[in-house]
Design a protein around this motif. Structure first.
Motif, PDB file in Angstrom:
ATOM      1  N   TYR A 205      63.516 -12.005 112.302  1.00  0.00           N
ATOM      2  CA  TYR A 205      64.086 -12.624 113.503  1.00  0.00           C
ATOM      3  C   TYR A 205      63.924 -11.708 114.710  1.00  0.00           C
ATOM      4  O   TYR A 205      63.608 -10.527 114.571  1.00  0.00           O
TER       5      TYR A 205
ATOM      6  N   GLY B 202      69.983  -8.055 120.809  1.00  0.00           N
ATOM      7  CA  GLY B 202      71.201  -7.268 120.618  1.00  0.00           C
ATOM      8  C   GLY B 202      71.044  -6.164 119.588  1.00  0.00           C
ATOM      9  O   GLY B 202      71.963  -5.381 119.385  1.00  0.00           O
ATOM     10  N   SER B 203      69.897  -6.101 118.921  1.00  0.00           N
ATOM     11  CA  SER B 203      69.597  -4.969 118.036  1.00  0.00           C
ATOM     12  C   SER B 203      68.844  -3.932 118.862  1.00  0.00           C
ATOM     13  O   SER B 203      67.979  -4.274 119.651  1.00  0.00           O
TER      14      SER B 203
ATOM     15  N   ASN C 180      65.786  -1.937 107.349  1.00  0.00           N
ATOM     16  CA  ASN C 180      66.364  -3.274 107.221  1.00  0.00           C
ATOM     17  C   ASN C 180      65.718  -3.867 105.978  1.00  0.00           C
ATOM     18  O   ASN C 180      64.699  -4.554 106.086  1.00  0.00           O
TER      19      ASN C 180
ATOM     20  N   ASP D 201      66.003 -10.231 117.933  1.00  0.00           N
ATOM     21  CA  ASP D 201      67.402 -10.050 118.314  1.00  0.00           C
ATOM     22  C   ASP D 201      67.508  -9.001 119.411  1.00  0.00           C
ATOM     23  O   ASP D 201      67.460  -7.802 119.135  1.00  0.00           O
TER      24      ASP D 201
ATOM     25  N   ASP E 102      63.737  -7.082 111.823  1.00  0.00           N
ATOM     26  CA  ASP E 102      64.597  -7.443 112.947  1.00  0.00           C
ATOM     27  C   ASP E 102      63.905  -6.894 114.191  1.00  0.00           C
ATOM     28  O   ASP E 102      63.895  -5.689 114.420  1.00  0.00           O
TER      29      ASP E 102
ATOM     30  N   ALA F 259      68.377 -20.968 109.083  1.00  0.00           N
ATOM     31  CA  ALA F 259      69.149 -19.744 109.283  1.00  0.00           C
ATOM     32  C   ALA F 259      68.758 -19.016 110.560  1.00  0.00           C
ATOM     33  O   ALA F 259      69.339 -17.982 110.894  1.00  0.00           O
ATOM     34  N   GLY F 260      67.754 -19.540 111.280  1.00  0.00           N
ATOM     35  CA  GLY F 260      67.324 -18.889 112.516  1.00  0.00           C
ATOM     36  C   GLY F 260      66.262 -17.824 112.308  1.00  0.00           C
ATOM     37  O   GLY F 260      66.089 -16.952 113.159  1.00  0.00           O
ATOM     38  N   ASN F 261      65.525 -17.919 111.195  1.00  0.00           N
ATOM     39  CA  ASN F 261      64.557 -16.879 110.858  1.00  0.00           C
ATOM     40  C   ASN F 261      63.135 -17.419 110.779  1.00  0.00           C
ATOM     41  O   ASN F 261      62.923 -18.607 110.561  1.00  0.00           O
TER      42      ASN F 261
ATOM     43  N   HIS G  22      72.038 -11.476 111.696  1.00  0.00           N
ATOM     44  CA  HIS G  22      72.528 -12.065 112.932  1.00  0.00           C
ATOM     45  C   HIS G  22      73.419 -13.235 112.551  1.00  0.00           C
ATOM     46  O   HIS G  22      73.497 -13.589 111.365  1.00  0.00           O
ATOM     47  N   GLN G  23      74.068 -13.842 113.535  1.00  0.00           N
ATOM     48  CA  GLN G  23      74.957 -14.958 113.220  1.00  0.00           C
ATOM     49  C   GLN G  23      74.214 -15.994 112.375  1.00  0.00           C
ATOM     50  O   GLN G  23      73.127 -16.435 112.744  1.00  0.00           O
ATOM     51  N   ARG G  24      74.816 -16.358 111.274  1.00  0.00           N
ATOM     52  CA  ARG G  24      74.328 -17.339 110.299  1.00  0.00           C
ATOM     53  C   ARG G  24      73.257 -16.800 109.358  1.00  0.00           C
ATOM     54  O   ARG G  24      72.638 -17.562 108.626  1.00  0.00           O
ATOM     55  N   SER G  25      73.010 -15.493 109.369  1.00  0.00           N
ATOM     56  CA  SER G  25      72.057 -14.912 108.410  1.00  0.00           C
ATOM     57  C   SER G  25      72.323 -13.414 108.295  1.00  0.00           C
ATOM     58  O   SER G  25      71.949 -12.646 109.174  1.00  0.00           O
TER      59      SER G  25
ATOM     60  N   ARG H 217      73.432  -1.566 117.111  1.00  0.00           N
ATOM     61  CA  ARG H 217      73.867  -2.928 116.919  1.00  0.00           C
ATOM     62  C   ARG H 217      72.778  -3.679 116.184  1.00  0.00           C
ATOM     63  O   ARG H 217      71.614  -3.462 116.408  1.00  0.00           O
ATOM     64  N   GLY H 218      73.200  -4.605 115.331  1.00  0.00           N
ATOM     65  CA  GLY H 218      72.245  -5.416 114.595  1.00  0.00           C
ATOM     66  C   GLY H 218      72.054  -4.915 113.193  1.00  0.00           C
ATOM     67  O   GLY H 218      72.046  -5.687 112.251  1.00  0.00           O
TER      68      GLY H 218
ATOM     69  N   ARG I 269      67.248  -5.952  94.994  1.00  0.00           N
ATOM     70  CA  ARG I 269      67.215  -7.041  95.984  1.00  0.00           C
ATOM     71  C   ARG I 269      68.346  -8.008  95.685  1.00  0.00           C
ATOM     72  O   ARG I 269      68.603  -8.355  94.582  1.00  0.00           O
TER      73      ARG I 269
ATOM     74  N   SER J   5      72.635  -5.796 107.800  1.00  0.00           N
ATOM     75  CA  SER J   5      71.800  -6.282 108.887  1.00  0.00           C
ATOM     76  C   SER J   5      71.946  -7.786 109.017  1.00  0.00           C
ATOM     77  O   SER J   5      72.639  -8.434 108.232  1.00  0.00           O
TER      78      SER J   5
ATOM     79  N   PHE K 162      64.060  -2.989 113.356  1.00  0.00           N
ATOM     80  CA  PHE K 162      64.595  -2.581 112.060  1.00  0.00           C
ATOM     81  C   PHE K 162      63.780  -3.297 110.984  1.00  0.00           C
ATOM     82  O   PHE K 162      63.751  -4.527 110.931  1.00  0.00           O
TER      83      PHE K 162
ATOM     84  N   SER L  78      63.012 -13.499 106.067  1.00  0.00           N
ATOM     85  CA  SER L  78      64.277 -13.516 106.809  1.00  0.00           C
ATOM     86  C   SER L  78      64.166 -12.664 108.059  1.00  0.00           C
ATOM     87  O   SER L  78      65.039 -11.850 108.356  1.00  0.00           O
TER      88      SER L  78
ATOM     89  N   GLY M 128      70.805 -12.631 119.187  1.00  0.00           N
ATOM     90  CA  GLY M 128      71.214 -12.705 117.783  1.00  0.00           C
ATOM     91  C   GLY M 128      72.552 -13.381 117.586  1.00  0.00           C
ATOM     92  O   GLY M 128      73.050 -13.447 116.465  1.00  0.00           O
ATOM     93  N   SER M 129      73.157 -13.875 118.672  1.00  0.00           N
ATOM     94  CA  SER M 129      74.416 -14.598 118.531  1.00  0.00           C
ATOM     95  C   SER M 129      74.483 -15.677 119.605  1.00  0.00           C
ATOM     96  O   SER M 129      73.622 -15.746 120.482  1.00  0.00           O
TER      97      SER M 129
ATOM     98  N   VAL N 293      73.487  -0.309 103.865  1.00  0.00           N
ATOM     99  CA  VAL N 293      72.787  -0.848 105.025  1.00  0.00           C
ATOM    100  C   VAL N 293      73.197  -2.316 105.155  1.00  0.00           C
ATOM    101  O   VAL N 293      73.244  -3.048 104.174  1.00  0.00           O
TER     102      VAL N 293
ATOM    103  N   GLY O 197      63.900  -5.600 103.230  1.00  0.00           N
ATOM    104  CA  GLY O 197      63.428  -6.948 102.948  1.00  0.00           C
ATOM    105  C   GLY O 197      63.162  -7.819 104.149  1.00  0.00           C
ATOM    106  O   GLY O 197      62.820  -8.993 103.988  1.00  0.00           O
TER     107      GLY O 197
END
Lengths: 170, 388
Positions: free
Chosen positions: B279, B283-284, B353, B281, B358, B263-265, A146-149, A129-130, A170, A144, B288, B277, B72-73, A142, B355
C-alpha cells in the motif's frame, strides 16, 4: 493437549461482543476446569493460553499445523483477523503473528510482554508512524499496516526452538 | 511570494463570499503541505498541513496547523486541546449516549469523542461531518481500546496536532462497524457517566473522508512533493490538491492507476515474489518492506524501526494493481542513524515490514501521488485506487 480446544463449544462465538465480559468469565471457568494452572496470556505462555486467546477473541481454531520444529495454531477472530501462535516442542508459545482488518487484543496475545512493548514504543528516539519495530534483547515485535489492514509479529528468541528464525514465521 | 499573496487573497475571498453556483465557480482546490519535524519536533518524513474546523453553519472557527497528511487512514482527528474554545456538539446515539471512538493505527490508537464540525481545506468545505476530538478528558480509555496498543492522545505521543486522513476509504471503519455482535471490531463506543461500551455506528455517522463531503472536487486527492537531494533536507514544501481530473490542475496525466482490493492494498513484486498486502501511506515515514533477512539490510542500532546499510543500497520493485496495471519503482535506502537531527526529510528512509511493502512518505519525493476514494468516479475509473 488439543482436546482443550473442544472444552468450550463455539456457541459463544456469536454471543455478541457487548456481553463479552460474561462470555470471558464463562470461558475462564471452563478452561480452568481443564487446566488448573491456565495462564491467561499467550506469548511466553502454554498451549492452553492459545485457547484463552480463541475464547477471548470469540474466534475459532481453524488449523493446527505440526512441523519438526514447532506446532502452529491458527485462530480466526470473530472480527476476521487471523492470529497464528507458534508452540515449541517444550510447550511454550515463542511467537505470535496476526493479519487482518482490525488489530487483535495485543495485551492478550503479547501477554506479559505487552507492557514492555508499550514502553518501548513510547521511548523511541524519532517518531515513526505506520510501522513499529521493537528489538529488545529478549523480545522482537514488528507491527504494520493501515486502517482496515494490519499485520504484526512478535518473537521471543530465547524461547524459540534451535534454528527457528522470526523471518520464517508467517 | 506574489503567488502566495494571491492564494491568500483567493482563500480569504472564498471564506467570506457566499458560494455561487459551483458549476461555474471553481473552488480553490489546493493548499500547502510541509515536511518538517512537526509540532512535537520529533518527526522524520512527516507531511503536515493546516485544517480549519468550524462550528457547523457558523463562522466560529479554529485553524490548526501541524496536522499530519495521511493516506493510510480516513477522517479528521484533532487533539482536543487544539479545539478548545470551539463549541462542537458531541454526536449522541438514540438513547442519549455520547459517541466516542477508538481509532486503530499500526503504532497505537487515538481515543476521544466524535463531534460534528464543518471542515475547511483550501477553499472548500465539508459541512457537518463527524470528526474525532482526540483525548478529551471526560472519557477515560476503555480497556478494550487500551489493549490494542499505545495511546496517542497527546502532542508528544501523536507527533502532530491532528491527522488529516485522506485515504481510499469513504469512512474510517466502514460496514464492519454497522453490525452488532462478535464481528463488530469495537471502534465506536457509546458513553454515559464516563463509562463507554462498544456499539454499532451507521456509515453516515462514522468519521468521514472530508474531501468526499466537498460540494466539488470530491473524488480524491493528490499529494505532490519535489525531488530532494540524496543527503535529505530540513524542510520540503509541497501541495495537496483536492479532486482528480475535476479542474485544470489535478489531472492524472500519465499516472498509472493501481486499483485496490477490499482491504485497500495492491501487490508489490520484488525479486520474483508477489507481496499482496502492499500500500501507499503518506503517514508512514519511510518505505517499509520485507525484513533484514530478505533484504540483507542491517537494522539501525539507535533508530531501531529502520534499516541502516553501511552504504546506500538501491532496490527495484514493481507495483501491480488489482486491475493488472503495473508500475516499476526504484529506491535507495540510506542509514537513518547517520542522518543528522536537522534532516527531517529523506527519500532513503526505510525499515522492515514482514511480507509486504508500505510505500511511505519517502516514496512521494519527486512524484504526484493520487488517492481516489471508494465509489467515486474519476477520469481514471472508479475508486478506490492509488495512481502515480
Amino acid at each position: 493437549m488439543h482436546l482443550i480446544v473442544t472444552c468450550c463449544n463455539r456457541s459463544s462465538a456469536r454471543a455478541g461482543r457487548f456481553t463479552r465480559h460474561a462470555v470471558v468469565a464463562a470461558a475462564l471457568a471452563c478452561v480452568s476446569l481443564a487446566t488448573p494452572a491456565s495462564a491467561f496470556a499467550s506469548l511466553g505462555g502454554t498451549p492452553e493460553s492459545v485457547d484463552a486467546d480463541r475464547l477471548r477473541s470469540q474466534g475459532s481454531l481453524v488449523a493446527i499445523v505440526r512441523t519438526e520444529a514447532f506446532t502452529r495454531h491458527e485462530l480466526r477472530t470473530a472480527t476476521g483477523t487471523t492470529i497464528r501462535e507458534y508452540v515449541s516442542p517444550g510447550g511454550t508459545v515463542f511467537a505470535v503473528t496476526w493479519q487482518g482488518p482490525w488489530l487483535p487484543d495485543l495485551r492478550q496475545v503479547l501477554g506479559s510482554y505487552f507492557d514492555e512493548y508499550e514502553r518501548a514504543v513510547r521511548t523511541r528516539t524519532r517518531r515513526t508512524r505506520g510501522v513499529v519495530q521493537i528489538a529488545e534483547p529478549n523480545f522482537v515485535v514488528v507491527t504494520s499496516g493501515h486502517q482496515r489492514s494490519f499485520s504484526g509479529r512478535a518473537f521471543v528468541p530465547s524461547l524459540a526452538p534451535a534454528g527457528v528464525r522470526a523471518e520464517a514465521l508467517r | 511570494m506574489m503567488l502566495r499573496a494571491f492564494i491568500a487573497a483567493a482563500l480569504f475571498a472564498q471564506a467570506v463570499t457566499p458560494r455561487c453556483d459551483a458549476s461555474n465557480t471553481a473552488s480553490t482546490n489546493f493548499q500547502d503541505i510541509v515536511v518538517n519535524a512537526g509540532p512535537a519536533n520529533n518527526y522524520i518524513n512527516g507531511a503536515f498541513t493546516t485544517v480549519t474546523v468550524c462550528v457547523p453553519g457558523q463562522s466560529t472557527c479554529q485553524t490548526i496547523d501541524g496536522v499530519l497528511v495521511d493516506t493510510g487512514s480516513t477522517g479528521v482527528r484533532i487533539l482536543a486541546n487544539r479545539l478548545a474554545g470551539l463549541a462542537l456538539s458531541p454526536q449522541t446515539d438514540a438513547s442519549g449516549g455520547t459517541m466516542a471512538e477508538c481509532a486503530q493505527f499500526a503504532d497505537g490508537f487515538t481515543w476521544g469523542p466524535v463531534v460534528t464540525a464543518d471542515v475547511r481545506l483550501g477553499g472548500e468545505q465539508a459541512s457537518g461531518i463527524a470528526i474525532q476530538s482526540i483525548g478529551a478528558s471526560a472519557f477515560s480509555v476503555p480497556a478494550d481500546c487500551a489493549n490494542t496498543g499505545t495511546e496517542e492522545d497527546t502532542l508528544t505521543a501523536l507527533g502532530a496536532n491532528g491527522v488529516l486522513g485522506v485515504g481510499p476509504f469513504a469512512e474510517d471503519c466502514g460496514p464492519a462497524c454497522t453490525f452488532a455482535g462478535a464481528s463488530n471490531p469495537g471502534i465506536y463506543y457509546t458513553c454515559r457517566s464516563g463509562i463507554c461500551t462498544a456499539t454499532t455506528q451507521a456509515l453516515a455517522r462514522q468519521v468521514q473522508h472530508p474531501v468526499r463531503k466537498f460540494a466539488t472536487d470530491n473524488n480524491g486527492v493528490s499529494i505532490q512533493l519535489p525531488s530532494i537531494a540524496a543527503g535529505g533536507a530540513a524542510t520540503v514544501s509541497g501541495m495537496i490538491r483536492f479532486g482528480i481530473g475535476t479542474q485544470g490542475n489535478n489531472g492524472l496525466g500519465s499516472a498509472t492507476v493501481l486499483t485496490l482490493d477490499p482491504a485497500g492494498n495492491f501487490t508489490t513484486i520484488y525479486a520474483g515474489q508477489s507481496y499482496g498486502s502492499s500500500y501507499i501511506d503518506s503517514g508512514s515515514n519511510g518505505i517499509f518492506f520485507l525484513d533484514a533477512a530478505t533484504t540483507s539490510l542491517p537494522m539501525c542500532r539507535v533508530n531501531t524501526d529502520f534499516y541502516c546499510p553501511l552504504v546506500p543500497q538501491t532496490f527495484a520493485a514493481t507495483n501491480q494493481g488489482i486491475n493488472g496495471a503495473t508500475s516499476p519503482v526504484t529506491f535507495t535506502v540510506v542509514s537513518v542513524d547517520t542522518l543528522s537531527n536537522t534532516i527531517n526529510a529523506s527519500s532513503g528512509v526505510a525499515g522492515p515490514n514482514p511480507g509486504s511493502f508500505d510505500w511511505g512518505l519517502a516514496f512521494f519525493y519527486g512524484r504526484t501521488v493520487f488517492t481516489a476514494i471508494e465509489g467515486q468516479s474519476t477520469p481514471g475509473g472508479t475508486g478506490p485506487y492509488f495512481a502515480y
